[in-house]
Write an enzyme that holds these catalytic residues in place. Structure first.
Site, mmCIF file in Angstrom:
data_model
loop_
_atom_site.group_PDB
_atom_site.id
_atom_site.type_symbol
_atom_site.label_atom_id
_atom_site.label_comp_id
_atom_site.label_asym_id
_atom_site.label_seq_id
_atom_site.Cartn_x
_atom_site.Cartn_y
_atom_site.Cartn_z
ATOM 1 N N ASN A 13 -35.530 23.629 12.696
ATOM 2 C CA ASN A 13 -35.726 24.805 13.547
ATOM 3 C C ASN A 13 -34.379 25.475 13.825
ATOM 4 O O ASN A 13 -33.398 24.798 14.142
ATOM 5 C CB ASN A 13 -36.354 24.340 14.880
ATOM 6 C CG ASN A 13 -36.826 25.462 15.769
ATOM 7 O OD1 ASN A 13 -37.616 26.299 15.336
ATOM 8 N ND2 ASN A 13 -36.351 25.499 17.004
ATOM 9 N N ASP A 31 -39.384 36.072 20.998
ATOM 10 C CA ASP A 31 -39.273 37.081 22.054
ATOM 11 C C ASP A 31 -38.531 38.267 21.471
ATOM 12 O O ASP A 31 -37.776 38.126 20.508
ATOM 13 C CB ASP A 31 -38.639 36.551 23.350
ATOM 14 C CG ASP A 31 -37.363 35.760 23.155
ATOM 15 O OD1 ASP A 31 -36.686 35.944 22.116
ATOM 16 O OD2 ASP A 31 -37.022 34.960 24.034
ATOM 17 N N HIS A 70 -35.686 34.976 18.060
ATOM 18 C CA HIS A 70 -35.261 35.660 19.286
ATOM 19 C C HIS A 70 -34.665 37.008 18.854
ATOM 20 O O HIS A 70 -33.506 37.068 18.444
ATOM 21 C CB HIS A 70 -34.208 34.843 20.035
ATOM 22 C CG HIS A 70 -34.717 33.545 20.560
ATOM 23 N ND1 HIS A 70 -35.627 33.464 21.588
ATOM 24 C CD2 HIS A 70 -34.438 32.261 20.208
ATOM 25 C CE1 HIS A 70 -35.885 32.191 21.847
ATOM 26 N NE2 HIS A 70 -35.181 31.442 21.018
ATOM 27 N N GLU A 124 -30.991 23.867 15.206
ATOM 28 C CA GLU A 124 -29.769 24.686 15.244
ATOM 29 C C GLU A 124 -28.541 23.998 14.661
ATOM 30 O O GLU A 124 -27.478 23.999 15.274
ATOM 31 C CB GLU A 124 -29.499 25.123 16.689
ATOM 32 C CG GLU A 124 -30.648 25.914 17.275
ATOM 33 C CD GLU A 124 -30.444 26.313 18.732
ATOM 34 O OE1 GLU A 124 -29.389 25.993 19.310
ATOM 35 O OE2 GLU A 124 -31.347 26.960 19.294
ATOM 36 N N GLU A 157 -40.116 30.501 18.629
ATOM 37 C CA GLU A 157 -39.588 30.860 19.958
ATOM 38 C C GLU A 157 -39.538 32.381 20.112
ATOM 39 O O GLU A 157 -38.586 32.941 20.654
ATOM 40 C CB GLU A 157 -38.190 30.261 20.160
ATOM 41 C CG GLU A 157 -38.144 28.757 20.000
ATOM 42 C CD GLU A 157 -36.766 28.140 20.238
ATOM 43 O OE1 GLU A 157 -35.877 28.826 20.799
ATOM 44 O OE2 GLU A 157 -36.576 26.971 19.854
HETATM 45 O O1 G2I Z 1 -31.732 29.454 24.570
HETATM 46 C C1 G2I Z 1 -33.037 29.817 24.177
HETATM 47 C C2 G2I Z 1 -33.623 28.784 23.249
HETATM 48 C C3 G2I Z 1 -32.864 28.739 21.944
HETATM 49 N N1 G2I Z 1 -33.444 27.789 21.022
HETATM 50 C C4 G2I Z 1 -33.611 26.442 21.527
HETATM 51 C C5 G2I Z 1 -34.324 26.437 22.870
HETATM 52 O O2 G2I Z 1 -34.380 25.125 23.381
HETATM 53 C C6 G2I Z 1 -33.643 27.359 23.837
HETATM 54 O O3 G2I Z 1 -34.356 27.289 25.079
HETATM 55 C C7 G2I Z 1 -33.583 27.416 26.236
HETATM 56 C C8 G2I Z 1 -34.486 27.357 27.444
HETATM 57 O O4 G2I Z 1 -35.330 28.477 27.431
HETATM 58 C C9 G2I Z 1 -33.642 27.396 28.712
HETATM 59 O O5 G2I Z 1 -34.465 27.148 29.859
HETATM 60 O O6 G2I Z 1 -32.680 26.365 26.243
HETATM 61 C C10 G2I Z 1 -31.788 26.445 27.329
HETATM 62 C C11 G2I Z 1 -30.768 25.358 27.176
HETATM 63 O O7 G2I Z 1 -31.369 24.127 26.927
HETATM 64 C C12 G2I Z 1 -32.556 26.335 28.648
HETATM 65 O O8 G2I Z 1 -31.691 26.536 29.731
HETATM 66 C C13 G2I Z 1 -31.556 25.466 30.574
HETATM 67 C C14 G2I Z 1 -30.296 25.703 31.415
HETATM 68 O O9 G2I Z 1 -29.183 25.782 30.531
HETATM 69 C C15 G2I Z 1 -30.106 24.595 32.363
HETATM 70 O O10 G2I Z 1 -29.026 24.866 33.198
HETATM 71 C C16 G2I Z 1 -31.376 24.369 33.182
HETATM 72 O O11 G2I Z 1 -31.240 23.230 33.981
HETATM 73 O O12 G2I Z 1 -32.689 25.337 31.420
HETATM 74 C C17 G2I Z 1 -32.567 24.219 32.243
HETATM 75 C C18 G2I Z 1 -33.912 24.023 32.978
HETATM 76 O O13 G2I Z 1 -34.224 25.169 33.678
#
Ligand code: G2I
Length: 456
Positions: free
Chosen positions: A205, A273, A242, A163, A271
């Site tokens: 990515n 969805d 997404h 990103e 990724e």
């Molecule tokens: O945002 C969707 C995706 C966009 N591209 C990069 C990916 O890495 C991203 O994934 C999401 C995860 O699905 C989420 O699960 O990335 C977020 C941010 O890293 C993730 O959210 C985080 C929350 O922000 C945190 O507060 C939490 O502690 O998930 C963490 C673990 O549950």
């Protein structure tokens, strides 16, 4: 040049490699995996692709979750556990427990692993967020080196940089502390990753890079073209995909995938969805990937709707209770109907896919080598002659001092001198004039390799 076709490891093939029993392997080669055509991973593998999912480590104790994971998928991405804040919470103190748990779960069951992600403006540990300049650049490169080294040999592809481009009409880089260390931070990260894990595919990515007409898509395209022209070690581009009402699937997505592939990189849907999980949109995405020879595979960003970062959009293939949605059926059907044309897409084949008869027209093998000081990666392309292949053997003589250390998508006998390579379960059947690939990593110097191929 690195590989032009991804051959995802099927569960059967990897279980086989682990067993290493010749008699058992011969029996397995004779039949398709029992799950062929009935699960996402097996069906994708039959098309030379993988089908993966993001996995959250804390859910591995949920048996409803792991039942679907283990049954359906042959590629895994850690949803959060390999991010910078997870793997280096304090500077130079690395923490791999949660990531290792996911990697071990996957690999012990024959699934492959995509690494996500080595360098990103987001999810940085606090100590890194407050850094800048050359100290940050060094810290970032150290992170890339350490993490890629830790997972060396276990991760088939890395999202090296995630990103880094801006949304909107600029087509330029996103402002971030990493970007402010100098525009060359991305290529520096890729070079560090290649040095640390020469066998992994290295990907850029991003999201909102699906629509070919968008400035962001063009910005990334121009960067990849420039990297290829200058020899920056990039192998693949990840399209997060997404899709939602603000950023919908568009029919030029296939053009996007094929245009990037034409630059000489693999493309992967990393990724996926889709808000509302339209079955026809899911089908289109799969068909688009299958239409592009260098589209290696598809990863959905979670298993059940309740696992999604956007759960309220119900964007995934399984209901929260774990049952298959219409979108699942559409994806499976598209995988089973799909073909694997070359780039650019050619006319649809006139014959339905059938099991080819034993080959009689022989085969040829060519090799491309990526040599560095002390080692090399060889990608070998096996091409069927005038008849389809039902199994193949490639012989490669290695110069003295060269020793194979690691290999993929083929069974091997010998690691020095004359080495013999045979197909694994999912890549033995090659249509007339079609190709498949395998590869290996070795110590020493490749020199000029002259592989020979025989059918059967
Ligand atoms: O945002 C969707 C995706 C966009 N591209 C990069 C990916 O890495 C991203 O994934 C999401 C995860 O699905 C989420 O699960 O990335 C977020 C941010 O890293 C993730 O959210 C985080 C929350 O922000 C945190 O507060 C939490 O502690 O998930 C963490 C673990 O549950």
């Amino acid at each position: 040049m690195r590989s032009t076709r991804w051959k995802a490891a099927s569960r059967a093939a990897l279980a086989l490699a682990g067993a290493g029993a010749l008699a058992a392997s011969m029996a397995l080669f004779a039949t398709a995996p029992a799950s062929a055509g009935t699960t996402l991973g097996a069906s994708a593998a039959e098309k030379g692709r993988y089908f993966g999912t993001a996995v959250a480590g804390f859910k591995l104790s949920d048996s409803a979750y792991t039942t679907i994971l283990n049954r359906e998928f042959n590629m895994v991405t850690a949803e959060n556990e390999m991010k910078m804040n997870a793997t280096e919470p304090q500077q130079n103190q690395f923490s791999y427990g949660a990531a290792d748990q996911i990697v071990n779960h996957a690999r012990s069951r024959g699934m492959s692993v995509r690494g996500h992600t080595l360098a990103w403006h987001s999810q940085q540990p606090g100590w890194m967020e407050s850094m800048s300049g050359s100290a940050l650049r060094q810290a970032m490169l150290n992170h890339v080196t350490q993490v890629a080294t830790h997972f060396r040999g276990q991760v088939v592809a890395w999202d090296v940089v995630n990103e880094a481009f801006a949304d909107g009409s600029s087509g330029g880089r996103r402002d971030s502390n990493l970007q402010r260390t100098g525009n060359d931070w991305i290529e520096a990260a890729f070079r560090a990753a290649r040095a640390a894990d020469p066998g992994a595919k290295l990907c850029y990515n991003d999201y909102n890079t699906d629509n070919w007409t968008h400035a962001k898509t063009q910005g990334v395209y121009n960067m990849v073209r420039d990297f290829k022209a200058r020899g920056v070690p990039i192998d693949c581009v990840g399209f997060q995909s997404h899709f939602n009402n603000d950023s919908p699937y568009v029919s030029n997505y296939r053009t996007t995938l094929s245009s990037f592939a034409a630059l000489g990189v693999d493309v992967q849907i990393t990724e996926l969805d889709i808000q509302g999980a339209s079955a026809s949109t899911y089908r289109s995405v799969v068909e688009d990937c299958l239409a592009v020879a260098r589209c290696n595979g598809i990863t959905v960003w979670g298993i059940r709707d309740s696992d999604s970062w956007r759960a309220s959009q119900t964007p995934l293939l399984f209901n929260s209770n774990g049952s298959k949605k219409a979108a699942y059926d559409a994806v499976l059907a598209a995988l089973n109907n799909g073909t694997t044309p070359t780039d650019p897409p050619t006319d649809p084949p006139t014959d339905p896919p059938t099991t080819p008869p034993p080959g009689t027209g022989g085969c040829t093998a060519t090799v491309s080598v990526n040599q560095w000081n002390g080692g090399f990666v060889a990608n070998v392309r096996v091409t069927a002659g005038s008849s389809a292949l039902n199994g193949w053997t490639v012989s490669i003589g290695l110069p003295s001092g060269a020793t194979v250390t690691n290999a993929w998508s083929a069974n091997r006998s010998g690691n020095t001198g004359t080495t013999n390579w045979t197909n694994v379960a999912y890549n033995g059947q090659v249509g007339a004039g079609q190709s498949t690939e395998f590869g290996f990593q070795a110590n020493g110097t490749a020199g000029s390799l002259s592989p020979t191929c025989s059918a059967g």
